[in-house]
Design a protein around this motif. Sequence first.
Motif, PDB file in Angstrom:
ATOM      1  N   HIS A  57       2.861  -6.851   4.555  1.00 30.39           N
ATOM      2  CA  HIS A  57       1.501  -6.329   4.788  1.00 30.39           C
ATOM      3  C   HIS A  57       1.082  -6.550   6.239  1.00 30.39           C
ATOM      4  N   GLU A  66      -2.263   0.564   7.887  1.00 32.34           N
ATOM      5  CA  GLU A  66      -1.391  -0.522   7.440  1.00 32.34           C
ATOM      6  C   GLU A  66      -0.171   0.000   6.684  1.00 32.34           C
ATOM      7  N   GLU A 119      -6.647  -7.371  -0.684  1.00 29.47           N
ATOM      8  CA  GLU A 119      -5.316  -6.906  -1.122  1.00 29.47           C
ATOM      9  C   GLU A 119      -5.325  -6.548  -2.605  1.00 29.47           C
ATOM     10  N   HIS A 174       0.831  -1.217   0.000  1.00 30.77           N
ATOM     11  CA  HIS A 174       0.000   0.000   0.000  1.00 30.77           C
ATOM     12  C   HIS A 174       0.866   1.268   0.000  1.00 30.77           C
TER      13      HIS A 174
HETATM   14 ZN   LIG Z   1      -2.129  -5.185   2.645  1.00 32.49          ZN
END
Ligand SMILES: [Zn+2]
Length: 266
Positions: A114, A59, A146, A45
């Motif tokens: 992640h 995150e 995701e 991300h």
């Molecule tokens: Zn992720």
Amino acid sequence: MERSKNKKILLSLILSIPFVFGGFITNDSMTPSFKMTKIVLDAGHGGKDPGNLGSRSKEKDINLAVTLLVGKYIKENLPDVEVIYTRDDDSFPTLKERPMIANNNKAHLFVSIHSNSAANKSAFGTETFVMGTKHFDANFDIVKRENSVILLEDNYEENYEGFDPKSPESYMMFNLMSKVHFENSVTLADHVETQFKDRVGRKSRGVKQGPFYVLWTPSMPSVLVELGFLSNSTEEQFLMSQQGKEYMASAIYRSIRDYKESIEKN
Ligand SMILES: [Zn+2]
């Protein structure tokens, strides 16, 4: 109707070409002189895509902090390994660009980092994914989440040629992967989960398979690590702490070191 079906078949054929050829590429790690000297670290991300949201954390921030620490430990302890980041700041590389960075640099390993989330707030623990479709139904929620980052990208319809992250049908084409890369990915994933469990004392949910877009196109062993659940307040607190980040990053570093050792010995 018929036209779109044909298009889909053609698309699957085109998209499976790297895998078909991937299977014939000689495995570098089989040659005695092979050295694992180039790794791409991918902080999941970033930028306009925060990833999963905890009650106090995003995150993308946790992923980046841990990823940069992994890179730091590798540089300090494995001086023959070049570290390449897909992002080292709060930017937004697309899901397609991330593995492309690894391919263009001819990296030997791709590690995507992640943090997880679940509706059930008591869910916690680590898991490490390799490319695959085993237990597809059980893991579809996390895979969908995701991969849905794609929908935030401009022109995603053209760039991903009709791939719809939310449609199970789209994943039919994800099946093929070179066997050696798959086996090496599993070896690394095993090291990661063992380190998390035995050295950091985390609950390991194990090594799993999932058709993550980011694991699909790299032409080298690749894993996607889920550090823990931001939806679980205890685990979120651990991952937000500097010590928690250092523990998780050093565990990933050691697993890469052990993987390098084992693969260079063969
Ligand atoms: Zn992720």
